[in-house]
Design a protein around this motif. Structure first.
Motif, mmCIF file in Angstrom:
data_model
loop_
_atom_site.group_PDB
_atom_site.id
_atom_site.type_symbol
_atom_site.label_atom_id
_atom_site.label_comp_id
_atom_site.label_asym_id
_atom_site.label_seq_id
_atom_site.Cartn_x
_atom_site.Cartn_y
_atom_site.Cartn_z
ATOM 1 N N ILE A 125 0.841 -1.202 0.000
ATOM 2 C CA ILE A 125 0.000 0.000 0.000
ATOM 3 C C ILE A 125 0.871 1.246 0.000
ATOM 4 C CG2 ILE A 125 -1.766 1.266 1.278
ATOM 5 C CD1 ILE A 125 -2.644 -1.394 -0.121
ATOM 6 N N ALA A 126 1.944 1.212 0.760
ATOM 7 C CA ALA A 126 2.867 2.352 0.773
ATOM 8 C C ALA A 126 3.423 2.609 -0.622
ATOM 9 C CB ALA A 126 3.998 2.092 1.768
ATOM 10 N N GLU A 127 3.739 1.545 -1.341
ATOM 11 C CA GLU A 127 4.254 1.715 -2.701
ATOM 12 C C GLU A 127 3.207 2.356 -3.603
ATOM 13 O OE1 GLU A 127 6.284 -0.962 -6.295
ATOM 14 O OE2 GLU A 127 5.664 -1.904 -4.408
ATOM 15 N N ARG A 128 1.966 1.937 -3.489
ATOM 16 C CA ARG A 128 0.901 2.513 -4.300
ATOM 17 C C ARG A 128 0.677 3.983 -3.976
ATOM 18 N NH1 ARG A 128 -3.495 -2.286 -3.633
ATOM 19 N NH2 ARG A 128 -4.984 -0.560 -3.871
ATOM 20 N N VAL A 193 -7.484 14.870 -9.977
ATOM 21 C CA VAL A 193 -7.632 15.049 -11.423
ATOM 22 C C VAL A 193 -7.749 13.735 -12.189
ATOM 23 C CG1 VAL A 193 -6.406 17.251 -11.366
ATOM 24 C CG2 VAL A 193 -5.124 15.136 -11.784
ATOM 25 N N ARG A 194 -7.347 12.622 -11.595
ATOM 26 C CA ARG A 194 -7.462 11.365 -12.328
ATOM 27 C C ARG A 194 -7.457 10.184 -11.365
ATOM 28 N NH1 ARG A 194 -2.691 8.303 -13.456
ATOM 29 N NH2 ARG A 194 -0.804 9.224 -12.541
ATOM 30 N N ALA A 195 -7.938 9.069 -11.874
ATOM 31 C CA ALA A 195 -7.884 7.814 -11.131
ATOM 32 C C ALA A 195 -7.374 6.727 -12.056
ATOM 33 C CB ALA A 195 -9.255 7.444 -10.589
ATOM 34 N N THR A 226 -6.537 3.917 -7.655
ATOM 35 C CA THR A 226 -5.752 4.948 -6.972
ATOM 36 C C THR A 226 -6.113 6.316 -7.548
ATOM 37 O OG1 THR A 226 -3.925 3.376 -6.669
ATOM 38 C CG2 THR A 226 -3.425 5.715 -6.338
ATOM 39 N N HIS A 227 -6.375 7.276 -6.653
ATOM 40 C CA HIS A 227 -6.674 8.656 -7.053
ATOM 41 C C HIS A 227 -5.411 9.513 -6.955
ATOM 42 C CE1 HIS A 227 -10.955 7.555 -6.237
ATOM 43 N NE2 HIS A 227 -11.169 8.408 -7.222
ATOM 44 N N PHE A 228 -5.256 10.445 -7.908
ATOM 45 C CA PHE A 228 -4.095 11.330 -7.955
ATOM 46 C C PHE A 228 -4.547 12.784 -8.034
ATOM 47 C CE2 PHE A 228 -2.809 7.279 -9.694
ATOM 48 C CZ PHE A 228 -1.539 7.069 -9.179
ATOM 49 N N ASP A 229 -3.733 13.674 -7.422
ATOM 50 C CA ASP A 229 -4.029 15.102 -7.503
ATOM 51 C C ASP A 229 -3.293 15.722 -8.688
ATOM 52 O OD1 ASP A 229 -1.373 15.442 -6.745
ATOM 53 O OD2 ASP A 229 -1.833 16.254 -4.760
ATOM 54 N N GLY A 230 -3.372 17.055 -8.801
ATOM 55 C CA GLY A 230 -2.778 17.755 -9.935
ATOM 56 C C GLY A 230 -1.269 17.680 -9.987
ATOM 57 N N VAL A 235 -3.352 10.228 -3.572
ATOM 58 C CA VAL A 235 -4.019 10.733 -2.369
ATOM 59 C C VAL A 235 -4.944 9.690 -1.740
ATOM 60 C CG1 VAL A 235 -3.872 13.139 -3.090
ATOM 61 C CG2 VAL A 235 -5.864 11.777 -3.770
ATOM 62 N N GLU A 236 -5.201 8.609 -2.438
ATOM 63 C CA GLU A 236 -6.040 7.529 -1.915
ATOM 64 C C GLU A 236 -5.855 6.310 -2.802
ATOM 65 O OE1 GLU A 236 -9.805 5.019 -1.840
ATOM 66 O OE2 GLU A 236 -8.839 6.056 -3.502
ATOM 67 N N THR A 237 -5.891 5.138 -2.199
ATOM 68 C CA THR A 237 -5.882 3.909 -2.976
ATOM 69 C C THR A 237 -6.825 2.916 -2.313
ATOM 70 O OG1 THR A 237 -4.466 2.296 -4.103
ATOM 71 C CG2 THR A 237 -3.956 2.747 -1.796
ATOM 72 N N SER A 238 -7.417 2.046 -3.102
ATOM 73 C CA SER A 238 -8.397 1.120 -2.540
ATOM 74 C C SER A 238 -8.454 -0.161 -3.355
ATOM 75 C CB SER A 238 -9.790 1.762 -2.485
ATOM 76 O OG SER A 238 -10.206 2.150 -3.779
ATOM 77 N N ASP A 239 -8.953 -1.212 -2.718
ATOM 78 C CA ASP A 239 -9.231 -2.486 -3.366
ATOM 79 C C ASP A 239 -10.726 -2.750 -3.270
ATOM 80 O OD1 ASP A 239 -6.595 -3.004 -3.976
ATOM 81 O OD2 ASP A 239 -6.234 -4.191 -2.170
ATOM 82 N N ILE A 240 -11.356 -3.020 -4.408
ATOM 83 C CA ILE A 240 -12.770 -3.357 -4.462
ATOM 84 C C ILE A 240 -12.870 -4.822 -4.838
ATOM 85 C CG2 ILE A 240 -14.970 -2.889 -5.597
ATOM 86 C CD1 ILE A 240 -12.364 -0.230 -5.827
ATOM 87 N N VAL A 241 -13.648 -5.605 -4.093
ATOM 88 C CA VAL A 241 -13.697 -7.056 -4.273
ATOM 89 C C VAL A 241 -15.142 -7.494 -4.488
ATOM 90 C CG1 VAL A 241 -13.175 -9.307 -3.238
ATOM 91 C CG2 VAL A 241 -11.680 -7.340 -2.788
#
Length: 257
Positions: A125-128, A193-195, A226-230, A235-241
Motif C-alpha cells: 500500500i505504501a508503494e501505491r 484530477v485522475r484515477a 488509486t486517485h491522484f491530484d494535480g 491521495v487515496e488507494t483502494s481495493d474493491i472485491v
C-alpha cells in the motif's frame, strides 16, 4: 488418444459440463462420493479433490449433513465503471440487481457500512501511495449490502499526512461524509484530477468468502483503484472485491474528436 488429464480434473470437468448443459440444475444434489467413485473407478481422495475444484469454481456448495448442491451462477448484475462512478467508496454504480422486482416485490435496498482506523501502511500500500512503509494511513473497510447481505467489499487507504486534523479525516463522518474522494479532498483544497484502475482476479480469502457467501479459494474480481491530484501525488488507494461468478464490470470509454 486417451485423456491424459488427472482423474480429478476429468471428474470436475464432466460435472461442470453437466451443469452447463442443464443435466444438473440449480439446487440439484451433486452425485455422492460413493456414486462418483463407482462412476469413475476413483478413490475417495480423487473424488473429494474433484468436488473441491467444483466448489472453488462456484459451481457447487456444501450443505452440512445433506451433501453438495449446484449453485446459482447467473450474474446478479453489472457494476458500472465510468468517470462519474469511480469516486464512491465502491467505485461503481449497480445496474440490474433488484431493479426489476420479481412478482411485484420491492426492489433491493442497497446500503453500505464502514469502519475506519489508523494503521501503519503495509509495504504494498505504501508503494501505491508513494510513501514509506509504516507511515500512518487511515484504513476504511466497507461492506456494500443488498437486503443486509454483503455483495461488494472495499478497503481504502489515505495518507494521514494529507487528511489528519481536517474536516475530511474520516470518510464516513463529519460535514463532508460520503461525498467521495474528490468531493472530500476538494473541501481542503486538493483537486483530484485522475484515477487509475488495475483489474485482476485471485482466490477469495476466508473472511472475504464468509462475507460474500462463497467458498474460500473461489475466484473474486479485484479492482485496484488509486486517485491522484494535480501534482500526480497519490491521495487515496483502494481495493474493491466482488464475486467473479456473480458480477460483471462495465466501463464507459469516451472518445474525443
Amino acid at each position: 488418444m486417451g485423456d491424459s488429464r488427472p482423474v480429478y480434473l476429468r471428474i470436475a470437468d464432466d460435472l461442470r459440463r453437466r451443469i452447463d448443459e442443464g443435466g444438473l440444475a440449480v439446487g440439484d444434489r451433486i452425485p455422492s462420493r460413493s456414486e462418483l467413485k463407482r462412476a469413475y473407478a476413483a478413490s475417495d481422495q480423487t473424488v473429494d479433490r474433484a468436488v473441491r475444484v467444483l466448489k472453488a469454481a462456484g459451481y457447487a456448495e456444501g450443505q452440512f449433513g445433506r451433501g453438495v448442491f449446484v449453485t446459482d451462477r447467473a450474474p446478479l448484475g453489472t457494476l458500472l465503471r465510468s468517470t462519474g462512478a469511480v469516486d464512491t467508496p465502491f467505485a461503481a454504480q449497480i445496474r440490474g440487481y433488484g431493479t426489476v422486482p420479481p412478482q411485484g416485490r420491492p426492489a433491493t435496498a442497497l446500503t453500505w457500512e464502514a469502519t475506519s482506523a489508523e494503521t501503519p501502511a503495509p509495504a504494498p500500500i505504501a508503494e501505491r501511495l508513494g510513501i514509506g512503509p509504516g507511515e500512518p494511513v487511515l484504513c476504511t473497510q466497507y461492506e456494500y449490502l443488498a437486503n443486509r447481505h454483503p455483495v461488494q467489499l472495499a478497503t481504502s487507504w489515505e495518507p494521514l499526512t494529507i487528511t489528519a486534523g481536517t474536516d475530511v479525516a474520516l470518510p464516513e463522518r463529519g460535514p463532508y461524509a460520503r461525498r467521495g474522494v474528490r468531493g472530500r479532498l476538494a473541501a481542503i483544497g486538493i483537486r483530484v484530477v485522475r484515477a487509475r484502475e488495475l483489474v485482476g482476479s485471485r482466490p477469495a480469502t476466508t473472511p472475504e468468502a464468509e462475507a460474500l457467501g462463497c467458498t474460500a479459494g473461489q475466484c473474486v474480481t479485484v479492482v485496484e483503484r488509486t486517485h491522484f491530484d494535480g501534482e500526480d501525488r497519490a491521495v487515496e488507494t483502494s481495493d474493491i472485491v466482488v464475486r467473479a461468478d456473480r458480477w460483471r464490470l462495465e466501463y464507459t470509454i469516451p472518445f474525443t474528436s
